[in-house]
Scaffold this active site. Sequence first.
Site, short mmCIF file in Angstrom:
data_model
loop_
_atom_site.label_atom_id
_atom_site.label_comp_id
_atom_site.label_asym_id
_atom_site.label_seq_id
_atom_site.Cartn_x
_atom_site.Cartn_y
_atom_site.Cartn_z
N ASP A 74 53.39 91.19 51.42
CA ASP A 74 52.14 91.34 50.66
C ASP A 74 52.26 90.89 49.20
O ASP A 74 53.32 90.88 48.61
CB ASP A 74 51.65 92.80 50.71
CG ASP A 74 52.67 93.80 50.19
OD1 ASP A 74 53.89 93.60 50.41
OD2 ASP A 74 52.28 94.79 49.56
N GLU A 131 53.87 96.52 51.35
CA GLU A 131 54.92 97.31 50.69
C GLU A 131 54.38 97.94 49.42
O GLU A 131 54.76 99.03 49.04
CB GLU A 131 56.13 96.43 50.37
CG GLU A 131 57.39 97.21 49.97
CD GLU A 131 57.35 97.75 48.55
OE1 GLU A 131 57.84 98.87 48.33
OE2 GLU A 131 56.83 97.07 47.65
N GLU A 132 53.45 97.24 48.76
CA GLU A 132 52.97 97.67 47.44
C GLU A 132 51.88 98.73 47.50
O GLU A 132 51.61 99.37 46.50
CB GLU A 132 52.42 96.46 46.67
CG GLU A 132 53.41 95.31 46.48
CD GLU A 132 54.35 95.54 45.31
OE1 GLU A 132 54.30 96.62 44.71
OE2 GLU A 132 55.13 94.62 45.02
N HIS A 358 55.72 91.76 38.76
CA HIS A 358 54.38 92.34 38.57
C HIS A 358 53.72 91.82 37.29
O HIS A 358 52.90 92.50 36.69
CB HIS A 358 54.42 93.89 38.56
CG HIS A 358 54.71 94.47 39.91
ND1 HIS A 358 54.10 95.61 40.38
CD2 HIS A 358 55.53 94.06 40.90
CE1 HIS A 358 54.55 95.88 41.60
NE2 HIS A 358 55.42 94.96 41.94
#
Length: 389
Positions: A74, A131-132, A358
């Site tokens: 993702d 995952e996030e 990020h």
Amino acid sequence: MLNHANNLQEKLTKYRRDFHMYPELGFQEFRTSAKVAEVLTTLGCHVRSNVGRTGVVGELGQGTPIVAIRADMDALPLQEDNHNAYASLNPGIMHACGHDAHTAMLLGVAELISWENNFQGTVRFLFQPAEEVADIEGFSGAQRMIQDGAMEGGVGIVIGLHVSAHVPVGKIQISAGPASGGVDTFRASILGKGGHGARPHETVDPIYITGHVILALNGIISRKLNPFDAAVVSIGAIHTGQAENIIPSKVDLSGTLRYTQPRVQKQIHAEIKRAFEIAKTLGGDYQLNFEIGTPPMINDRKVVNLISTTARELLGKENVFPLQNGLGAEDFGCFSELVPGAMFYLGSMIEGNEREHHNSRFDINERCLPIGAAILTETALRFLRNGSL
Ligand SMILES: [Zn+2]
Ligand SMILES: [Zn+2]
């Protein structure tokens, strides 16, 4: 193995850039998982799609032992600020954590394994969504895949990697023990009685009460926990009030807690509850809910030994380093909670031009792709050849 993997450099770069150009958010990895399933099928894998909603499981080999290798797929809700040929074409979505590279590398592992016939057992490729993020019921991609049977059938070990923008290419970091934090969320309201700002004595001021609760919450780590227990309690949001002269009737607050041991998790939950009890002492009341998130990622000592021995031989012993501890979240811990497992950090630094995870300028040094694929492949084969840890 490293030579074999290096021959895949161009192909893995192509895969990675393709995923990078078309990033998809958690549980929406439709294009990515279709592409993954297509490549796995070409390589002769047994493929199962829609595992944990948008996840894909591929398998090569037969029977046990089984080694599972995980990659997350993702991207993040972020507008990319890089302007290269492979920058994101999906507005507001970007692979800013490197999961595009993880997906490409695991496809590389599948290809390298498909060239081998000298092993007993099965290599299972776990291409994981989300995952996030968690879905509306609070489950992340790893949890959803596990619910769909991704770890069934006698998996012996699970391994994975994460790229690291802070580690030079050709080096890895790995340590046994806690490698990321367990994450829970608390959401609470302090309940009082609103009224006129000039007549506080006729109200139960929830803002005043919240001040005391905040002090108590911040005292949990410093006054209640053993200083050798790593943990965090952070308040991330406080909302209340409309006007300067009105005492509101309620304050909403929420925060995150991090831990590495179930015992500490229990203790923090109890202490948070105790902190909110202050509201009652001061004449108000409270509501408090915990959302249980992902467990801590605990790297198994024997799996760590297997990975680091392999990596030392492939990269040289001077290039395998211990991990910098942190309490970030990583839902790989859901897999390694079930069977012995470990994840390592793969150097992907762009030297002289570090790109933070990020961040809208995140990028990786693509030289890391064959290196990661080689370490995962060789570790998996060694486990299967030994038949156990
Ligand atoms: Zn991330
Ligand atoms: Zn990540």
